[in-house]
Design an enzyme around this catalytic site. Sequence first.
Site, PDB file in Angstrom:
ATOM      1  N   HIS A  82     -30.033  -6.859  21.436  1.00 35.32           N
ATOM      2  CA  HIS A  82     -31.298  -6.176  21.151  1.00 35.32           C
ATOM      3  C   HIS A  82     -31.781  -5.293  22.303  1.00 35.32           C
ATOM      4  O   HIS A  82     -32.063  -4.099  22.117  1.00 35.32           O
ATOM      5  CB  HIS A  82     -32.404  -7.194  20.843  1.00 35.32           C
ATOM      6  CG  HIS A  82     -32.127  -8.078  19.678  1.00 35.32           C
ATOM      7  ND1 HIS A  82     -31.275  -7.730  18.660  1.00 35.32           N
ATOM      8  CD2 HIS A  82     -32.604  -9.305  19.359  1.00 35.32           C
ATOM      9  CE1 HIS A  82     -31.237  -8.708  17.768  1.00 35.32           C
ATOM     10  NE2 HIS A  82     -32.035  -9.662  18.168  1.00 35.32           N
ATOM     11  N   HIS A  91     -31.012  -6.025  14.397  1.00 38.35           N
ATOM     12  CA  HIS A  91     -32.249  -5.666  13.692  1.00 38.35           C
ATOM     13  C   HIS A  91     -33.177  -4.790  14.529  1.00 38.35           C
ATOM     14  O   HIS A  91     -34.037  -4.103  13.991  1.00 38.35           O
ATOM     15  CB  HIS A  91     -32.983  -6.929  13.198  1.00 38.35           C
ATOM     16  CG  HIS A  91     -33.801  -7.633  14.228  1.00 38.35           C
ATOM     17  ND1 HIS A  91     -33.321  -8.678  14.974  1.00 38.35           N
ATOM     18  CD2 HIS A  91     -35.084  -7.447  14.617  1.00 38.35           C
ATOM     19  CE1 HIS A  91     -34.269  -9.105  15.793  1.00 38.35           C
ATOM     20  NE2 HIS A  91     -35.351  -8.383  15.605  1.00 38.35           N
ATOM     21  N   ASP A 113     -15.845 -22.482  -2.178  1.00 36.06           N
ATOM     22  CA  ASP A 113     -15.411 -22.747  -0.810  1.00 36.06           C
ATOM     23  C   ASP A 113     -14.842 -21.450  -0.231  1.00 36.06           C
ATOM     24  O   ASP A 113     -13.923 -20.857  -0.801  1.00 36.06           O
ATOM     25  CB  ASP A 113     -14.346 -23.840  -0.833  1.00 36.06           C
ATOM     26  CG  ASP A 113     -13.873 -24.252   0.550  1.00 36.06           C
ATOM     27  OD1 ASP A 113     -14.127 -23.499   1.522  1.00 36.06           O
ATOM     28  OD2 ASP A 113     -13.240 -25.311   0.664  1.00 36.06           O
ATOM     29  N   LYS A 130     -25.076 -10.702  14.061  1.00 35.40           N
ATOM     30  CA  LYS A 130     -24.767 -11.153  15.411  1.00 35.40           C
ATOM     31  C   LYS A 130     -24.700 -12.683  15.420  1.00 35.40           C
ATOM     32  O   LYS A 130     -25.230 -13.317  14.503  1.00 35.40           O
ATOM     33  CB  LYS A 130     -25.804 -10.622  16.403  1.00 35.40           C
ATOM     34  CG  LYS A 130     -27.159 -11.336  16.362  1.00 35.40           C
ATOM     35  CD  LYS A 130     -28.020 -10.858  17.511  1.00 35.40           C
ATOM     36  CE  LYS A 130     -29.336 -11.580  17.551  1.00 35.40           C
ATOM     37  NZ  LYS A 130     -29.279 -12.973  17.982  1.00 35.40           N
ATOM     38  N   ASP A 155     -28.670 -14.355  23.412  1.00 39.08           N
ATOM     39  CA  ASP A 155     -29.450 -14.285  22.177  1.00 39.08           C
ATOM     40  C   ASP A 155     -30.077 -12.918  21.973  1.00 39.08           C
ATOM     41  O   ASP A 155     -30.028 -12.373  20.861  1.00 39.08           O
ATOM     42  CB  ASP A 155     -30.537 -15.368  22.187  1.00 39.08           C
ATOM     43  CG  ASP A 155     -31.265 -15.481  20.859  1.00 39.08           C
ATOM     44  OD1 ASP A 155     -30.636 -15.251  19.806  1.00 39.08           O
ATOM     45  OD2 ASP A 155     -32.466 -15.810  20.868  1.00 39.08           O
ATOM     46  N   LYS A 209     -39.311 -17.253  26.264  1.00 37.28           N
ATOM     47  CA  LYS A 209     -40.052 -18.013  25.271  1.00 37.28           C
ATOM     48  C   LYS A 209     -41.182 -18.786  25.947  1.00 37.28           C
ATOM     49  O   LYS A 209     -41.129 -19.046  27.146  1.00 37.28           O
ATOM     50  CB  LYS A 209     -39.116 -18.973  24.527  1.00 37.28           C
ATOM     51  CG  LYS A 209     -38.072 -18.234  23.683  1.00 37.28           C
ATOM     52  CD  LYS A 209     -37.281 -19.187  22.823  1.00 37.28           C
ATOM     53  CE  LYS A 209     -36.281 -18.422  21.961  1.00 37.28           C
ATOM     54  NZ  LYS A 209     -36.929 -17.549  20.980  1.00 37.28           N
ATOM     55  N   GLU A 249     -42.249 -13.833  23.971  1.00 39.75           N
ATOM     56  CA  GLU A 249     -42.490 -14.660  22.781  1.00 39.75           C
ATOM     57  C   GLU A 249     -43.374 -15.835  23.179  1.00 39.75           C
ATOM     58  O   GLU A 249     -43.069 -16.548  24.146  1.00 39.75           O
ATOM     59  CB  GLU A 249     -41.174 -15.161  22.194  1.00 39.75           C
ATOM     60  CG  GLU A 249     -40.288 -14.038  21.678  1.00 39.75           C
ATOM     61  CD  GLU A 249     -38.924 -14.513  21.220  1.00 39.75           C
ATOM     62  OE1 GLU A 249     -38.358 -13.897  20.290  1.00 39.75           O
ATOM     63  OE2 GLU A 249     -38.411 -15.495  21.791  1.00 39.75           O
ATOM     64  N   LYS A 272     -36.014  -1.063  13.648  1.00 45.42           N
ATOM     65  CA  LYS A 272     -37.449  -1.008  13.933  1.00 45.42           C
ATOM     66  C   LYS A 272     -37.931   0.432  14.019  1.00 45.42           C
ATOM     67  O   LYS A 272     -37.260   1.296  14.595  1.00 45.42           O
ATOM     68  CB  LYS A 272     -37.766  -1.734  15.243  1.00 45.42           C
ATOM     69  CG  LYS A 272     -37.630  -3.246  15.160  1.00 45.42           C
ATOM     70  CD  LYS A 272     -37.979  -3.878  16.480  1.00 45.42           C
ATOM     71  CE  LYS A 272     -37.914  -5.392  16.402  1.00 45.42           C
ATOM     72  NZ  LYS A 272     -38.940  -5.948  15.524  1.00 45.42           N
TER      73      LYS A 272
END
Length: 481
Positions: free
Chosen positions: A249, A187, A104, A157, A244, A335, A225, A191
């Site tokens: 990013h 991330h 825990d 994040k 998001d 999206k 996307e 790249k």
Amino acid sequence: MSATVEVGSRSAGEASRPRAVQPADRLIIFGITGDLAKVMTFHSLYRLELRGLLDCPIVGVAGDDWTVQDLRERAHQSIEACGETIDDEVFERFAGRLSFLSGDFADPSTYEQLTAAIGDAESPVFYLEIPPSLFGMVIKGLAEAELTRHARVVVEKPFGHDAESASALNDEIHSYIDESQLYRIDHFLGKMGTDELLYLRFGNTMVEPIWNRNHIACVQITMAESFGVEDRGHFYDPVGALRDVVVNHLMQLVAVAAMEAPAGGDAKTLKDAKYALFRSIETADTAHYVRGQYEGYRDIDAVAKDSTTETYAAMRLHIDNWRWAGVPWFIRTGKRLPVTQTELRAVFRPPPRLRFIDSRHRRPEPNQFVVKLDPSTGTRLILDAHRADKSGPQAITLDMEFAEEGGEAPTPYEVLLLDAMRGDSSRFTRQDGVEETWRIMQPLLDAPPAVHPYAPGSWGPDEAQSLVAGRGRWYGPWIAA
């Protein structure tokens, strides 16, 4: 592995003192039974093992009642699910590094057991693949167990959900560890195309002199996307596209594309250059912000039936400095768009009317320089020229795929996890930069405009066209028909 960076490491209440960064002698992953480990971490660590770059034991910590064999089986399944062809000998080496501790996170005895599990480790790296709400609890437990003195702590994040919460999260973490010990993963900074863009700008004398307001009409960043939220409604609905991917990013991509040349390659100098760029970006204006939501989003499980969460965000930003004053930066992400592709596109100023060309021919298209970052990486230069197969001048493209020129690049998490284990924080975000990006975006969170519906498979709501009025149109992305 060599280390040349100097940092001040300290535990709570201890004065900072210089110490050469040491390679990790243990990697401890909190939340190793979760989704991120399943889709990213195991695969990335296996690829590091394959390349001979992994050289320390790995301890997984989670609340699940697993055995180490359960963990190794999950690792094998996860790596296969990523499409990797597993080399049995390599996997056995990797699996031999794995151990597991069930506990825990709120229980001090978990950290006592962890102390025993990592033994005499002098430079542990703790990777928190857990919700940010648990960061403080876990880091406090590590500090009270005296495990953080020469440790590095890697966190995922989101770094807050607005400017105030980001600052509060930083304050909480800094009560236990120094900023130099904290590695915030984004991330996008792992790249290959991101690194390449910075070098392409300053490593080529034919590019740098024209990378400014005198030659560039606008810069467009697209993160499209083709997939939707699917079964992630419980996570996505409270967050939305702005939180998001834009504030983290895509703002990091803006920094790499717009910053001045760093005066050195050390982490501090690189982050100082980014911070200076963020400071010169005006706070975003809601009048230049369009939100969209694809039709059918509200039917997803765990999404509110009256949700106004954006699945599409487009905006115009302005950078108020000598290089970029007057050049709009257009950002869009969404999206359920027609393709999956992330790119940065510099659109140059159009030439004057060419009197020596038959007036029946169209005016030349503006030259464009494109760097695509995902799912593949490459560059494209768009020029105007005569073509034998056309009646007059037309656009031509000069394309280069990084994979064809230099082979397959490591995945972002391979890059970032290896950097964390080596103690190179260059690709990780710093507190002041995080808080500046929230400062830029805060007005869009405080007074968001209405959300517009758009059809799945379209390029988002029609209202987004107004953002680029007077600057041509939305271009690309590269792979779009």
